[in-house]
Design an enzyme around this catalytic site. Structure first.
Site, PDB file in Angstrom:
ATOM      1  N   LYS A   3      46.417  41.156  32.297  1.00 23.62           N
ATOM      2  CA  LYS A   3      46.670  42.001  33.461  1.00 23.62           C
ATOM      3  C   LYS A   3      46.700  43.496  33.147  1.00 23.62           C
ATOM      4  CE  LYS A   3      47.458  39.202  37.088  1.00 23.62           C
ATOM      5  NZ  LYS A   3      46.845  39.382  38.408  1.00 23.62           N
ATOM      6  N   SER A  11      44.994  33.146  29.419  1.00 24.26           N
ATOM      7  CA  SER A  11      45.215  34.384  30.162  1.00 24.26           C
ATOM      8  C   SER A  11      46.542  35.073  29.877  1.00 24.26           C
ATOM      9  CB  SER A  11      45.091  34.122  31.664  1.00 24.26           C
ATOM     10  OG  SER A  11      46.043  33.163  32.086  1.00 24.26           O
TER      11      SER A  11
END
Length: 416
Positions: A67, A316
């Site tokens: 992110k 992720s």
């Protein structure tokens, strides 16, 4: 003579107008800020899937997740006037830390709205980066709605976690690194929450090499993008209850929907048990820690419709607290037959407990908990309930134990 009106491009037009230049610009913006995480070849996941699997460990990124890429790319392009206002966002944790990190680097005030259910590790990690944290609601959608109220009240600039062009272009830099490291990669697996990561990765991949397959992965319990693509319009799920809390999104982004519709090849959904099993395998086989959303790509590897290809599975994120990871591991062990708990009704006379223990020992089952309780039997004073929890190897091992006890006259009630 009427004045010509200049309207903002709609989402479809934005998709059509976006080129690979935006992703390369994002990569330049991120130079020296993000780690270029290296691909890890996985013998275990390769054998499991029948493909040559490479892990892209974004759980080892600064702030523990991908992110940061999108957040920094967005904030770095704000005007001085916008930076002076400060930024606000909503997030279950990883985008929050990305925004906080980027804002701290760029000297911008950051306010983060997080669900009250957010793991404490993510809350504390966000505060440690200098952001103001506001806890509100039971999930992302509640926190998002509240953050919009605060944005209107204080005039902050909103940094959306996924439905923003500059954010998704930053996420797309992950794909550039994968292709640079393995130029003959055949497919990339990417998790989907609101769709920003999948949009950026699919866009970058297809514009560099349209022959590479890009497959999104969603939890069965929170498959908002799959639902939207199936219906041909944005769809809000009734719930998004999943251990992959970073992907617990009920409604896909309007912009990300358009990008995924154009560039994504397919979406695979995975069950809660498959997610927990992938987490356990990653820990055992690679000694890497990830969160539930972080292992979605790994959970989908055994469901790929092809064999013998080179596949990159993106991990992720890795922001998970100890209590959560402990609970997930225990559930995964149960699902795999690594823990066996059963009850058995015994005659209340000497030697019965010893006899059950002997049978378990002969079958190489390691007892980890016993509960020998006469008070649970209400219809007889001459019997006792024995509850046993033991470590086992797999479901086949459990069946052997069950048969051995049955052959010795014991009837079992399997608890889990």
């Amino acid at each position: 003579m009427s004045k010509e009106k200049h309207s903002q491009p709609n989402n479809t037009e934005i998709v059509e107008q976006t080129t690979i230049a935006g992703v390369y610009q994002a990569a330049r913006n991120l130079e020296g800020i993000v780690r270029k995480t290296r691909l890890i070849e996985s013998d275990f996941f390769s054998e499991l899937s029948g493909n040559k699997v490479y892990l892209k460990p974004e759980n080892l990124q600064h702030t523990g997740a991908f992110k940061l890429r999108g957040a920094y790319n967005k904030i770095s392009q704000l005007t001085p006037e916008e930076r002076a206002k400060g930024v606000i966002t909503s997030s279950a944790g990883n985008h929050a830390q990305g925004v906080a990190f980027a804002a701290q680097k760029l000297g911008v005030k950051a306010v983060i709205c997080m669900p009250a259910t957010t793991p404490i590790l993510k809350v504390e990690g966000t505060k440690a980066l200098g952001a103001e944290v506001v806890l509100h609601g039971d999930g992302f959608d509640d926190a998002y709605a509240y953050s919009l109220e605060l944005q209107k009240q204080h005039g902050y600039v909103y940094i959306h976690p996924f439905n923003d062009l500059q954010v998704l272009l930053g996420q797309g830099t992950t794909a550039l690194e994968i292709i640079d490291a393995c130029k003959d990669i055949d497919a990339i697996l990417v998790p989907i929450g609101g769709g920003g990561f999948a949009s950026g990765v699919a866009l970058a991949t297809k514009l560099v090499n349209p022959d590479i397959k890009v497959i999104g992965v969603e939890p069965e319990n929170a498959a908002c993008m799959k639902a939207a693509l199936a219906k041909g319009k944005i769809t809000t799920l009734k719930s998004a209850d999943t251990v992959a809390d970073g992907c617990a999104v009920k409604t896909a982004g309007t912009l990300t929907y358009e990008f995924c519709k154009k560039y994504l090849d397919d979406i695979i959904t995975v069950s809660e048990m498959e997610i927990m099993g992938a987490l356990l395998s990653l820990i055992e086989k690679h000694k890497l820690i990830a969160e539930g959303a972080g292992v979605l790509s790994l959970a989908a590897l055994s469901k790929l419709p092809f064999k013998g290809k080179k596949v990159a599975a993106i991990i992720s994120g890795g922001n998970i607290d100890i209590s959560t990871i402990s609970a997930l591991i225990e559930k995964a062990k149960i699902a795999r037959g690594r823990v066996f708990c059963f009850g058995v009704l015994l005659p209340d006379k000497p030697g019965q407990l010893l006899n059950v223990a002997r049978i378990l020992a002969e079958e190489n089952a390691n007892v980890i908990e016993l509960n020998h309780n006469q008070s649970k039997v209400t219809d007889s004073f001459k019997k006792v309930i024995l509850e046993v929890t033991c470590e086992t190897n797999n479901e086949e091992h459990i069946q052997r134990i069950t048969k051995a006890l049955h052959d010795n006259g014991y009837e079992l009630d399997r608890i889990y």
